[in-house]
Design a protein around this motif. Structure first.
Motif, mmCIF file in Angstrom:
data_model
loop_
_atom_site.group_PDB
_atom_site.id
_atom_site.type_symbol
_atom_site.label_atom_id
_atom_site.label_comp_id
_atom_site.label_asym_id
_atom_site.label_seq_id
_atom_site.Cartn_x
_atom_site.Cartn_y
_atom_site.Cartn_z
ATOM 1 N N MET A 1 0.839 -1.167 0.000
ATOM 2 C CA MET A 1 0.000 0.000 0.000
ATOM 3 C C MET A 1 0.893 1.242 0.000
ATOM 4 S SD MET A 1 -3.013 1.049 2.689
ATOM 5 C CE MET A 1 -4.050 -0.306 2.231
ATOM 6 N N SER A 2 0.522 2.218 -0.779
ATOM 7 C CA SER A 2 1.327 3.438 -0.853
ATOM 8 C C SER A 2 0.966 4.379 0.302
ATOM 9 C CB SER A 2 1.109 4.130 -2.194
ATOM 10 O OG SER A 2 -0.223 4.571 -2.303
ATOM 11 N N PHE A 3 1.852 5.334 0.537
ATOM 12 C CA PHE A 3 1.623 6.296 1.608
ATOM 13 C C PHE A 3 1.956 7.689 1.116
ATOM 14 C CE2 PHE A 3 6.028 4.946 2.095
ATOM 15 C CZ PHE A 3 6.692 6.156 2.219
ATOM 16 N N THR A 4 1.467 8.675 1.859
ATOM 17 C CA THR A 4 1.756 10.075 1.592
ATOM 18 C C THR A 4 2.384 10.672 2.831
ATOM 19 O OG1 THR A 4 -0.170 10.243 0.143
ATOM 20 C CG2 THR A 4 0.749 12.304 0.971
ATOM 21 N N THR A 5 3.528 11.315 2.666
ATOM 22 C CA THR A 5 4.180 11.999 3.777
ATOM 23 C C THR A 5 3.576 13.387 3.891
ATOM 24 O OG1 THR A 5 6.222 10.766 3.453
ATOM 25 C CG2 THR A 5 6.385 12.845 4.662
ATOM 26 N N ILE A 6 3.194 13.753 5.105
ATOM 27 C CA ILE A 6 2.594 15.056 5.367
ATOM 28 C C ILE A 6 3.646 15.951 5.989
ATOM 29 C CG2 ILE A 6 0.706 16.278 6.515
ATOM 30 C CD1 ILE A 6 -0.099 14.048 4.423
ATOM 31 N N SER A 7 3.796 17.136 5.420
ATOM 32 C CA SER A 7 4.783 18.082 5.914
ATOM 33 C C SER A 7 4.254 19.488 5.712
ATOM 34 C CB SER A 7 6.102 17.902 5.156
ATOM 35 O OG SER A 7 7.068 18.804 5.644
ATOM 36 N N THR A 8 4.442 20.325 6.709
ATOM 37 C CA THR A 8 4.029 21.723 6.609
ATOM 38 C C THR A 8 5.046 22.612 7.305
ATOM 39 O OG1 THR A 8 2.321 23.347 7.181
ATOM 40 C CG2 THR A 8 2.524 21.445 8.641
ATOM 41 N N PRO A 9 5.352 23.761 6.715
ATOM 42 C CA PRO A 9 6.257 24.698 7.382
ATOM 43 C C PRO A 9 5.588 25.393 8.569
ATOM 44 C CG PRO A 9 5.437 25.639 5.337
ATOM 45 C CD PRO A 9 4.947 24.223 5.393
ATOM 46 N N ASP A 10 4.279 25.189 8.737
ATOM 47 C CA ASP A 10 3.539 25.820 9.823
ATOM 48 C C ASP A 10 3.635 25.055 11.140
ATOM 49 O OD1 ASP A 10 2.715 27.859 8.093
ATOM 50 O OD2 ASP A 10 1.007 26.668 7.429
ATOM 51 N N ALA A 11 4.325 23.920 11.132
ATOM 52 C CA ALA A 11 4.578 23.132 12.341
ATOM 53 C C ALA A 11 6.085 22.913 12.440
ATOM 54 C CB ALA A 11 3.835 21.796 12.280
ATOM 55 N N PRO A 12 6.575 22.580 13.631
ATOM 56 C CA PRO A 12 8.020 22.375 13.778
ATOM 57 C C PRO A 12 8.543 21.290 12.827
ATOM 58 C CG PRO A 12 6.956 22.444 15.922
ATOM 59 C CD PRO A 12 5.866 22.403 14.901
ATOM 60 N N ALA A 13 9.673 21.580 12.233
ATOM 61 C CA ALA A 13 10.323 20.608 11.353
ATOM 62 C C ALA A 13 10.828 19.431 12.183
ATOM 63 C CB ALA A 13 11.487 21.268 10.622
ATOM 64 N N ALA A 14 10.888 18.286 11.558
ATOM 65 C CA ALA A 14 11.422 17.096 12.224
ATOM 66 C C ALA A 14 12.883 17.345 12.602
ATOM 67 C CB ALA A 14 11.307 15.890 11.306
ATOM 68 N N VAL A 15 13.260 16.908 13.793
ATOM 69 C CA VAL A 15 14.646 17.066 14.241
ATOM 70 C C VAL A 15 15.365 15.724 14.271
ATOM 71 C CG1 VAL A 15 14.215 19.160 15.574
ATOM 72 C CG2 VAL A 15 13.964 16.935 16.669
ATOM 73 N N GLY A 16 14.746 14.718 13.674
ATOM 74 C CA GLY A 16 15.331 13.383 13.620
ATOM 75 C C GLY A 16 14.806 12.650 12.415
ATOM 76 N N ALA A 17 14.927 11.351 12.446
ATOM 77 C CA ALA A 17 14.529 10.502 11.319
ATOM 78 C C ALA A 17 13.043 10.147 11.427
ATOM 79 C CB ALA A 17 15.388 9.248 11.286
ATOM 80 N N TYR A 18 12.185 11.123 11.214
ATOM 81 C CA TYR A 18 10.737 10.913 11.231
ATOM 82 C C TYR A 18 10.058 11.997 10.402
ATOM 83 C CZ TYR A 18 10.807 14.570 14.824
ATOM 84 O OH TYR A 18 11.012 15.737 15.504
ATOM 85 N N SER A 19 8.799 11.796 10.102
ATOM 86 C CA SER A 19 7.993 12.761 9.361
ATOM 87 C C SER A 19 6.997 13.408 10.306
ATOM 88 C CB SER A 19 7.195 12.060 8.248
ATOM 89 O OG SER A 19 8.051 11.389 7.366
ATOM 90 N N GLN A 20 6.525 14.593 9.958
ATOM 91 C CA GLN A 20 5.478 15.232 10.753
ATOM 92 C C GLN A 20 4.212 14.373 10.748
ATOM 93 O OE1 GLN A 20 5.240 18.959 8.680
ATOM 94 N NE2 GLN A 20 6.352 20.044 10.282
ATOM 95 N N GLY A 21 3.943 13.766 9.623
ATOM 96 C CA GLY A 21 2.769 12.913 9.519
ATOM 97 C C GLY A 21 2.871 11.987 8.331
ATOM 98 N N ARG A 22 2.042 10.944 8.352
ATOM 99 C CA ARG A 22 1.999 10.002 7.235
ATOM 100 C C ARG A 22 0.576 9.482 7.113
ATOM 101 N NH1 ARG A 22 6.195 5.192 6.311
ATOM 102 N NH2 ARG A 22 7.314 6.928 5.435
ATOM 103 N N ARG A 23 0.103 9.481 5.861
ATOM 104 C CA ARG A 23 -1.219 8.932 5.584
ATOM 105 C C ARG A 23 -1.062 7.672 4.764
ATOM 106 N NH1 ARG A 23 -4.083 10.103 1.312
ATOM 107 N NH2 ARG A 23 -3.337 12.244 1.184
#
Length: 126
Positions: A1-23
């Motif tokens: 199954m495919s996924f979409t990485t969610i990222s926005t400059p309006d929230a803190p950027a990741a400071v490690g090996a993770y994404s802000q969100g994933r759908r």
């Protein structure tokens, strides 16, 4: 199954090996949010209520980046640095999240220096 990485400059950027969100399909997982001062990127210098409000606002921003909102949240996890902060956290939570409240798990853990609370959420999008 495919996924979409969610990222926005309006929230803190990741400071490690993770994404802000994933759908994946209808499920959107927002990573744990520690209250961050947007001007400095440091942990917000505030009490647990102030940090809770900020962390929830950051979760909301990431939800919105994928077109979701608190009404789509299936589950919330709250990590507290101190058991005695539960009531203050819960009061601040009620200021941001409306009834009917999603299920929530709250645990006490060791958090990053200065952090009193960390919040993540799982949402389901139609």
């Amino acid at each position: 199954m495919s996924f979409t990485t969610i990222s926005t400059p309006d929230a803190p950027a990741a400071v490690g090996a993770y994404s802000q969100g994933r759908r994946i399909g209808p499920f959107l997982q927002v990573c744990g949010q520690v209250a961050t001062d947007p001007a400095t990127g440091d942990v917000l210098d505030a009490d647990v209520a102030g940090q809770t409000r900020r962390a929830l606002e950051q979760v909301g921003t990431i939800l919105a980046a994928d077109g979701a909102g608190w009404q789509d949240v299936l589950m919330v996890r709250v990590h507290l640095a101190r058991d005695e902060d539960f009531e203050a956290m819960d009061a601040a939570y009620r200021e941001v999240v409306s009834e009917p409240f999603p299920p929530r798990t709250t645990v006490t853990v060791v958090l990053a220096p200065g952090a009193l609370v960390e919040v993540d959420a799982l949402a389901v999008r139609p």
